[in-house]
Design a protein around this motif. Structure first.
Motif, PDB file in Angstrom:
ATOM      1  N   SER A 137       0.827  -1.219   0.000  1.00 33.63           N
ATOM      2  CA  SER A 137       0.000   0.000   0.000  1.00 33.63           C
ATOM      3  C   SER A 137       0.857   1.264   0.000  1.00 33.63           C
TER       4      SER A 137
ATOM      5  N   VAL B  28       1.726   2.837  -3.587  1.00 35.55           N
ATOM      6  CA  VAL B  28       0.752   3.465  -4.485  1.00 35.55           C
ATOM      7  C   VAL B  28       0.049   4.642  -3.817  1.00 35.55           C
ATOM      8  N   ALA B  29       0.468   4.980  -2.589  1.00 34.98           N
ATOM      9  CA  ALA B  29      -0.253   6.000  -1.821  1.00 34.98           C
ATOM     10  C   ALA B  29       0.161   7.430  -2.177  1.00 34.98           C
TER      11      ALA B  29
ATOM     12  N   MET C 218      -0.575  11.485  -7.212  1.00 36.21           N
ATOM     13  CA  MET C 218      -0.196  11.354  -8.616  1.00 36.21           C
ATOM     14  C   MET C 218       0.189  12.731  -9.154  1.00 36.21           C
TER      15      MET C 218
END
Lengths: 145, 81, 145, 81
Positions: A14, A17-18, A21
């Motif tokens: 986790s 990808v936290a 963006m």
């Protein structure tokens, strides 16, 4: 989070990808490798990962830089060292790019390249107690992948 | 000169040790260190063509000259991932 | 977690990689699509996603089943509906398989297929306040991808 | 018979409404409903070949017969992801 790309013990997926963006990116591709319960038909109970730390850290950083240059993607890689159990994550690659084609290409290239260019070794522990190093592949230069 | 070879991964098993000291001539190279290791450890000799050597954080080529007290790492085929 | 594959608002990426890895699987491939700040040279401030809910839910479930049949992977997909801001995640695909080749192939197939077969529409909101539906591609059957 | 067409995505803009009611003959099909919509909405007519129609959770083919009171969804080109 350490800035080291080698981590003691299993990776926490986790975490990878936290991060927010970047606004110019539209695609994130991620890969995680985990310890399987079988290898070449034999029951596996865990894997100990060994590394040449200095060279491995350098090469993991070079893979990120080379992936950026080749695919225009922002790539992060990490690899576990030490004892892992079945289901634990040993390696992660995350690639963020403008579109999915570059994100997938960078992610796939990075994991394929990592397996051939980074001095890390799997010592498998079988259900019967025996341990054995996997055969592996002669180490390559990143530029030759 | 005396150098030390650190045995990584499965090479620990082939050499039966985590590291090995070698006494080599004054003009020793990476290649001559590997020759000496191959003479001493038959399991290593059979895999000679698959081995690489690192000094510090870089792979070095076979012709690189060695210096007194250097530490080399023997890099057998890799299996990360 | 809802069992619905359409979610109101942005998706939380960490949720999708947190599930324990099945012991026979060695590779997890994941893709997330996020809202970019530009489309065809125009500054984008957000996207509203519209869906035909009943057909979209059915097709998302069919993509998971078809990916399992084609690639031997365990695949989950989800898509956001409603208003998203730049950086928000609109779609996720996660594929777990024995090895990385199948995981990557299933993940890539699922996102490519989703974009052509699921009745969802992007309404872009530009920095100047105008909104416009993207052109899109005529909907296809999953079997024809 | 009377049917209702739900306008999805950009077709809301082409038709200027979220849904449209149509009065059709007794032997109406999906195709004849689309014909009627194309007559009424020029922006739809130009895109006729790119449209699909759903009833419930399935895409239906052009020849499918319609029944009194059915709800059709007009599915313009999709842009999810």
């Amino acid at each position: 989070m350490s800035t080291s790309r080698l981590r003691q013990g299993p990776l926490n997926l986790s975490e990878w990808v936290a991060a927010p963006m970047p606004p110019h990116c539209g695609g994130l591709a991620f890969f995680a490798g985990t310890v399987r319960n079988v290898h070449e038909g034999r029951a596996v109970s865990g894997i100990k990962y060994h590394a040449h730390v200095a060279l491995a850290e350098r090469r993991l950083a070079e893979i990120e830089a080379e992936a950026a240059a080749r695919f225009g993607a922002e790539v992060s890689v990490a690899h576990a060292v030490g004892d892992l159990a079945v289901g634990d994550a040993s390696v992660v690659v995350v690639a963020r790019a403008g579109h999915r084609a570059e994100a997938f290409a960078a992610c796939r290239w990075a994991i394929d390249t990592l397996k051939q260019t980074v001095p890390i070794w799997k010592e498998e522990r079988y259900a019967d107690g025996e341990t054995r190093f996997q055969e592996g592949t002669p180490i390559k230069d990143i530029k030759n992948t | 000169m005396r150098i030390v070879i650190e045995c990584c991964g499965a090479s620990q098993r082939w050499c039966g040790a985590e590291s090995v000291s070698l006494d080599l001539g004054e003009t020793a190279t990476v290649s001559s260190a590997l020759d000496r290791m191959a003479e001493r450890y038959p399991e290593l000799a059979a895999r000679r063509e698959t081995l690489a050597v690192a000094i510090g954080d870089q792979i070095v080529h076979a012709g690189r000259a060695l210096a007194e007290g250097e530490r080399l790492a023997l890099i057998p085929p890799v299996s990360g991932g």
